[in-house]
Scaffold this motif. Sequence first.
Motif: not given
Length: 304
Positions: A1-26
Amino acid sequence: MKVGLLYSRIRKDEKLLLEELRDRDHEIEKIDVRKEQFNISEAPEAFDDVDVVVDRCLATSRSVYVTQFLDAYGVPVINSAETADVCSDKVKNSLALERAGVPTPNTEVAFTTDSAMETIEKFGYPCVIKPVVGSWGRLMAKVESRSAAEAILEHKATLGHYQHKVFYVQEFVEKPGRDIRVLAADGEPIAAESRSSDHWLTNAAKGGEVAAFELDDRARELVAAASDAVGGGLLGVDLMETSDVSESGDSEARQTSSDVEYTVHEVNHNVEFKALNDAVDVDVPVAVVDWIENKVATEAEAGV
């Protein structure tokens, strides 16, 4: 799955999501909204081949407009433009809850200082004045006297922006020193927290103390109804207990009562969850990504 993460600043919330998405090889496409231009007919290249976009824009205005563009392009986005539009404006939020029969604080909107003062006097003191657009408890005022009301209304009337000339006045709800934030996915709670403070504003952003909270059946029912009222999605539903709550605010004591009632004062479409994740046993980013995967798969099967 290709996920677009739309952001203006990477906060801890976004870091948690990115880490989980990467762990699943998205595959992840990080899209800084500040660097994009949105044509009315053609989507920016950054959105090519994405299966879903997760809107994590910090600014409400960007979130509202970009989700409308993505909807026009036919790009799936969490949350939808409809949900973002309703949740970003407290007037639309309150109207949606009221139409759906969800208990919510009595609210009136006025457009002049004189008519706003009439509403305040009718509600009595204290009551609450809120900006129609805003978050983190900013620019909210608990009005405890006529002189305070006059000063606040005068300040708002001279601030310049037209939104400050929309006077959103709400009854003051007596609560047990806390409110409840529920992170829900299409109406199904992922986790809940209480936010407690000696101050009348109990937001975590204002220093409220966060603790895990166990929802009863009535709270779950209201979360589902509030989610439906604003269009569904990944939401933060804010409730206050309004009856039969122990003076100590003890959660266990509260759970023994069948008479607890709630009011839903707001539904948030771009919800932060870092404090919640630290307070509960649930792994919040895991649950969020589970839901995103299931939603994308279900919509793909349905040909949406």
